[in-house]
Design a protein around this motif. Sequence first.
Motif, PDB file in Angstrom:
ATOM      1  N   THR A 156      21.541 -36.408  -5.353  1.00 49.90           N
ATOM      2  CA  THR A 156      22.384 -35.575  -4.484  1.00 49.90           C
ATOM      3  C   THR A 156      23.686 -35.233  -5.179  1.00 49.90           C
ATOM      4  O   THR A 156      24.133 -34.084  -5.149  1.00 49.90           O
ATOM      5  CB  THR A 156      22.660 -36.307  -3.162  1.00 49.90           C
ATOM      6  OG1 THR A 156      21.425 -36.655  -2.554  1.00 49.90           O
ATOM      7  CG2 THR A 156      23.449 -35.429  -2.214  1.00 49.90           C
TER       8      THR A 156
ATOM      9  N   PHE B  81      23.071 -32.704  -8.369  1.00 50.08           N
ATOM     10  CA  PHE B  81      22.639 -31.335  -8.094  1.00 50.08           C
ATOM     11  C   PHE B  81      23.517 -30.578  -7.110  1.00 50.08           C
ATOM     12  O   PHE B  81      23.170 -29.467  -6.727  1.00 50.08           O
ATOM     13  CB  PHE B  81      21.197 -31.339  -7.587  1.00 50.08           C
ATOM     14  CG  PHE B  81      20.195 -31.638  -8.666  1.00 50.08           C
ATOM     15  CD1 PHE B  81      19.958 -30.723  -9.658  1.00 50.08           C
ATOM     16  CD2 PHE B  81      19.527 -32.845  -8.684  1.00 50.08           C
ATOM     17  CE1 PHE B  81      19.046 -30.986 -10.653  1.00 50.08           C
ATOM     18  CE2 PHE B  81      18.611 -33.127  -9.677  1.00 50.08           C
ATOM     19  CZ  PHE B  81      18.372 -32.196 -10.669  1.00 50.08           C
TER      20      PHE B  81
ATOM     21  N   TRP C 186      24.870 -27.410  -9.161  1.00 55.07           N
ATOM     22  CA  TRP C 186      23.886 -26.617  -9.891  1.00 55.07           C
ATOM     23  C   TRP C 186      22.795 -26.080  -8.989  1.00 55.07           C
ATOM     24  O   TRP C 186      22.395 -24.936  -9.137  1.00 55.07           O
ATOM     25  CB  TRP C 186      23.266 -27.437 -11.009  1.00 55.07           C
ATOM     26  CG  TRP C 186      24.243 -27.749 -12.088  1.00 55.07           C
ATOM     27  CD1 TRP C 186      24.981 -26.850 -12.806  1.00 55.07           C
ATOM     28  CD2 TRP C 186      24.626 -29.034 -12.545  1.00 55.07           C
ATOM     29  NE1 TRP C 186      25.795 -27.509 -13.681  1.00 55.07           N
ATOM     30  CE2 TRP C 186      25.599 -28.846 -13.550  1.00 55.07           C
ATOM     31  CE3 TRP C 186      24.244 -30.315 -12.211  1.00 55.07           C
ATOM     32  CZ2 TRP C 186      26.170 -29.914 -14.207  1.00 55.07           C
ATOM     33  CZ3 TRP C 186      24.825 -31.364 -12.882  1.00 55.07           C
ATOM     34  CH2 TRP C 186      25.776 -31.154 -13.862  1.00 55.07           C
ATOM     35  N   ALA C 187      22.275 -26.906  -8.123  1.00 55.06           N
ATOM     36  CA  ALA C 187      21.176 -26.497  -7.250  1.00 55.06           C
ATOM     37  C   ALA C 187      21.371 -27.133  -5.879  1.00 55.06           C
ATOM     38  O   ALA C 187      20.875 -28.215  -5.613  1.00 55.06           O
ATOM     39  CB  ALA C 187      19.846 -26.919  -7.848  1.00 55.06           C
ATOM     40  N   PRO C 188      22.135 -26.466  -5.008  1.00 53.86           N
ATOM     41  CA  PRO C 188      22.434 -27.060  -3.699  1.00 53.86           C
ATOM     42  C   PRO C 188      21.197 -27.358  -2.858  1.00 53.86           C
ATOM     43  O   PRO C 188      21.197 -28.310  -2.082  1.00 53.86           O
ATOM     44  CB  PRO C 188      23.307 -26.009  -3.022  1.00 53.86           C
ATOM     45  CG  PRO C 188      23.765 -25.105  -4.085  1.00 53.86           C
ATOM     46  CD  PRO C 188      22.791 -25.193  -5.195  1.00 53.86           C
ATOM     47  N   PHE C 189      20.131 -26.594  -3.017  1.00 54.82           N
ATOM     48  CA  PHE C 189      18.934 -26.849  -2.211  1.00 54.82           C
ATOM     49  C   PHE C 189      18.279 -28.173  -2.605  1.00 54.82           C
ATOM     50  O   PHE C 189      17.699 -28.845  -1.759  1.00 54.82           O
ATOM     51  CB  PHE C 189      17.938 -25.693  -2.338  1.00 54.82           C
ATOM     52  CG  PHE C 189      17.463 -25.433  -3.736  1.00 54.82           C
ATOM     53  CD1 PHE C 189      16.323 -26.053  -4.205  1.00 54.82           C
ATOM     54  CD2 PHE C 189      18.153 -24.573  -4.575  1.00 54.82           C
ATOM     55  CE1 PHE C 189      15.876 -25.826  -5.493  1.00 54.82           C
ATOM     56  CE2 PHE C 189      17.725 -24.341  -5.860  1.00 54.82           C
ATOM     57  CZ  PHE C 189      16.584 -24.965  -6.326  1.00 54.82           C
ATOM     58  N   VAL C 190      18.393 -28.571  -3.869  1.00 58.11           N
ATOM     59  CA  VAL C 190      17.841 -29.859  -4.303  1.00 58.11           C
ATOM     60  C   VAL C 190      18.661 -31.003  -3.718  1.00 58.11           C
ATOM     61  O   VAL C 190      18.116 -31.999  -3.246  1.00 58.11           O
ATOM     62  CB  VAL C 190      17.783 -29.942  -5.842  1.00 58.11           C
ATOM     63  CG1 VAL C 190      17.324 -31.322  -6.295  1.00 58.11           C
ATOM     64  CG2 VAL C 190      16.870 -28.869  -6.398  1.00 58.11           C
ATOM     65  N   SER C 191      19.985 -30.848  -3.726  1.00 57.72           N
ATOM     66  CA  SER C 191      20.827 -31.902  -3.151  1.00 57.72           C
ATOM     67  C   SER C 191      20.616 -31.999  -1.643  1.00 57.72           C
ATOM     68  O   SER C 191      20.631 -33.098  -1.083  1.00 57.72           O
ATOM     69  CB  SER C 191      22.301 -31.664  -3.485  1.00 57.72           C
ATOM     70  OG  SER C 191      22.754 -30.473  -2.899  1.00 57.72           O
TER      71      SER C 191
ATOM     72  N   CYS D 117      17.391 -33.931  -1.184  1.00 56.71           N
ATOM     73  CA  CYS D 117      17.621 -35.359  -1.433  1.00 56.71           C
ATOM     74  C   CYS D 117      18.343 -36.001  -0.249  1.00 56.71           C
ATOM     75  O   CYS D 117      18.017 -37.115   0.156  1.00 56.71           O
ATOM     76  CB  CYS D 117      18.442 -35.560  -2.704  1.00 56.71           C
ATOM     77  SG  CYS D 117      17.562 -35.229  -4.219  1.00 56.71           S
TER      78      CYS D 117
END
Length: 77
Positions: A11, A14, A17-22, A25
């Motif tokens: 979390t 990311f 860089w990639a808010p959807f991944v965080s 998580c």
Amino acid sequence: MSLRLGLALGTLVFILWAPFVSLACAVFSAFRFRSFEIIVIAFVVDMLLLPPGHVPLLTLCAMVLVWGCEPLREEFA
């Protein structure tokens, strides 16, 4: 390394860089554990990215997510 620590680090890593991944998580962590660290991470992001005087929306959403998932977590534990 435990799953809980891995999700918290994922979390944090990311967030920019990639808010959807965080977000994924954080949601998985909230469903699986009593994850107070999600609230702390959301507070830090709010303090870093929001201008002064705005409502900390990520912190409020994290609180709803963590405490809203409590009945589901207890049901499937």
